[in-house]
Design a protein around this motif. Sequence first.
Motif, mmCIF file in Angstrom:
data_model
loop_
_atom_site.group_PDB
_atom_site.id
_atom_site.type_symbol
_atom_site.label_atom_id
_atom_site.label_comp_id
_atom_site.label_asym_id
_atom_site.label_seq_id
_atom_site.Cartn_x
_atom_site.Cartn_y
_atom_site.Cartn_z
ATOM 1 N N LEU A 167 -11.174 -41.423 -9.159
ATOM 2 C CA LEU A 167 -10.736 -40.073 -8.394
ATOM 3 C C LEU A 167 -11.558 -38.975 -8.892
ATOM 4 C CD1 LEU A 167 -6.752 -40.246 -9.643
ATOM 5 C CD2 LEU A 167 -7.853 -40.542 -7.177
ATOM 6 N N ASP A 168 -12.358 -38.938 -9.803
ATOM 7 C CA ASP A 168 -13.451 -38.017 -10.480
ATOM 8 C C ASP A 168 -14.576 -38.163 -9.324
ATOM 9 O OD1 ASP A 168 -11.872 -36.987 -12.692
ATOM 10 O OD2 ASP A 168 -12.830 -38.736 -13.800
ATOM 11 N N GLU A 169 -15.151 -39.437 -9.163
ATOM 12 C CA GLU A 169 -16.165 -39.564 -8.143
ATOM 13 C C GLU A 169 -15.902 -39.135 -6.862
ATOM 14 O OE1 GLU A 169 -18.466 -43.469 -9.857
ATOM 15 O OE2 GLU A 169 -16.478 -44.047 -8.633
ATOM 16 N N ILE A 170 -14.814 -39.254 -6.411
ATOM 17 C CA ILE A 170 -14.312 -38.630 -4.964
ATOM 18 C C ILE A 170 -14.184 -37.042 -5.065
ATOM 19 C CG2 ILE A 170 -12.388 -38.594 -3.313
ATOM 20 C CD1 ILE A 170 -11.475 -41.369 -4.344
ATOM 21 N N ASN A 173 -11.364 -30.494 -5.817
ATOM 22 C CA ASN A 173 -10.877 -30.238 -7.341
ATOM 23 C C ASN A 173 -9.888 -31.520 -7.362
ATOM 24 O OD1 ASN A 173 -8.141 -29.653 -8.729
ATOM 25 N ND2 ASN A 173 -9.271 -27.889 -9.380
ATOM 26 N N LEU A 174 -10.014 -32.070 -8.870
ATOM 27 C CA LEU A 174 -9.618 -33.231 -8.905
ATOM 28 C C LEU A 174 -8.205 -33.430 -8.727
ATOM 29 C CD1 LEU A 174 -9.993 -36.143 -10.134
ATOM 30 C CD2 LEU A 174 -9.547 -35.148 -12.502
ATOM 31 N N ASN A 175 -7.455 -32.253 -8.947
ATOM 32 C CA ASN A 175 -5.906 -32.236 -8.857
ATOM 33 C C ASN A 175 -5.653 -32.409 -7.394
ATOM 34 O OD1 ASN A 175 -5.194 -32.171 -11.621
ATOM 35 N ND2 ASN A 175 -5.366 -30.083 -11.635
ATOM 36 N N THR A 176 -6.419 -31.681 -6.490
ATOM 37 C CA THR A 176 -6.312 -31.685 -5.280
ATOM 38 C C THR A 176 -6.653 -33.310 -4.497
ATOM 39 O OG1 THR A 176 -7.416 -29.389 -4.857
ATOM 40 C CG2 THR A 176 -7.231 -30.877 -2.903
ATOM 41 N N ILE A 177 -7.599 -34.019 -5.087
ATOM 42 C CA ILE A 177 -7.731 -35.331 -4.772
ATOM 43 C C ILE A 177 -6.664 -35.984 -5.102
ATOM 44 C CG2 ILE A 177 -9.177 -37.510 -5.275
ATOM 45 C CD1 ILE A 177 -10.423 -35.330 -3.419
ATOM 46 N N LYS A 178 -5.956 -36.032 -6.229
ATOM 47 C CA LYS A 178 -4.883 -36.789 -6.804
ATOM 48 C C LYS A 178 -3.663 -36.620 -5.888
ATOM 49 C CE LYS A 178 -5.902 -36.592 -11.778
ATOM 50 N NZ LYS A 178 -5.280 -36.299 -13.122
#
Length: 188
Positions: free
Chosen positions: A153-156, A163-168
């Motif tokens: 998720l961090d790499e994406i 933002n990481l929370n957006t990706i999650k």
Amino acid sequence: MAEAAWDHAGVEDRALVDAVLAGDREAFRLIVERFQGPVYRAGLRVLGSVADAEDVAQETFVTAFRSLGSYRGDGPLQAWLVRIATRTAFRRRSQRRQASDLAVATGLTSSAPDPLQSALADERAAAVRSAVAALDDPYREVVALRYFGELSLDEIATTTGRNLNTIKTQVRRGLQRLAGAIHPEALS
């Protein structure tokens, strides 16, 4: 740098990119060797065909070579390459679907049966690939990068600039949409 220096596994991605941009083709050879596996696997998971995955890998590295100047270096080089591979694979899948539709319309398809297990496995894999391909962006991109490209998720987040929370959230929503799109009997 001398060619022997590029054989060292500890060479940083940024150093390789800078060397390629300075005209060192051996540095690009090492990039290809280092990342051909993840790039190939991303294409294979999207397309389900060894030959198509090989073509996608080759096209990915050609695109990467031409676009290396746009690599910002704020994320892993592997993630950047897998993103190119995933997009290339989805584009090829779309083109293949158009060609398949034409073959069906003109009667150019084979009706030779495959062994049952192979057919069922192919059907399940095709159902998942089709469902992922049918997702709207950004869900298609993040789900494909996560599960076909095997990125964290961090790499994406780093690769896409989100933002990481957006990706999650996007991965979770994408998976929810997939659950509704894939029929349970197609996965059993």
